[in-house]
Design an enzyme around this catalytic site. Structure first.
Site: not given
Length: 147
Positions: A88, A114, A91
Site C-alpha cells: 500500500r 532527506s 501504491e
C-alpha cells in the site's frame, strides 16, 4: 551469524516476551519509529543502545556488535513488495509520488526531502467510521546545488 539472524532473534524474543516497540523505545531513549527500524536492521545503534537492546532481547555480546554495523538499508525481498501493508505504501507513492514531487518543488524549489535527516510519528487516530493510521513524516529539504 549475520545481521538478519540477529533481527530474527529480536523478533522471536519480542513475540515470546510480549513486548511492544514503544516499551523497547522508552528503554533505549529514542522514538518508537527509529528504534523499531533499528531493531529490524535499518539503523545503526551506539554501543550503549546496543547493550540496552541486547539486555531486552537476550543478545550475546557478539550479537550486539551486529547492531552497531552500518546496515544495507532499504532491502526488501522483492522489487515490488508483496506484503499487503508494505504494498500500500508502494501504491501510495505510485499514485501520489508525482503529486508529492510537484508540491514539494512548488513550495521549496528543486531538491529532495532527506531520508537521513528525517523523523516520523505513527499514531492511531480514533474515528467512528473505523480507526485511522496517522503517519507524520518530516525530512529536511535538500536543494540541488549548482557548481
Amino acid at each position: 551469524m549475520s545481521r538478519l539472524d540477529v533481527t530474527e532473534k529480536i523478533i522471536t524474543a519480542k513475540v515470546h516476551k510480549g513486548l511492544k516497540w514503544s516499551d523497547v523505545a522508552a528503554r533505549v531513549g529514542q522514538s518508537k519509529e527509529w528504534v523499531t527500524a533499528a531493531c529490524l536492521g535499518q539503523m545503526t545503534l551506539t554501543a550503549e543502545q546496543a547493550a540496552t537492546v541486547g539486555e531486552i532481547f537476550g543478545l550475546s555480546a557478539d550479537e550486539q556488535k551486529w547492531l552497531m554495523v552500518v546496515p544495507y538499508k532499504g532491502s526488501l525481498p522483492t522489487s515490488v513488495p508483496t506484503d499487503p501493508l508494505i504494498y500500500r505504501f508502494y501504491e501510495l507513492v505510485s499514485v501520489y509520488g508525482t503529486t508529492f514531487k510537484e508540491l514539494i518543488h512548488e513550495e521549496f524549489g528543486d531538491g529532495i526531502m532527506s531520508a537521513i535527516d528525517f523523523k516520523m510519528d505513527l499514531q492511531r487516530e480514533a474515528d467512528p467510521k473505523g480507526d485511522r493510521v496517522s503517519i507524520h513524516m518530516s525530512g529536511k529539504f535538500l536543494p540541488y546545488k549548482t557548481y
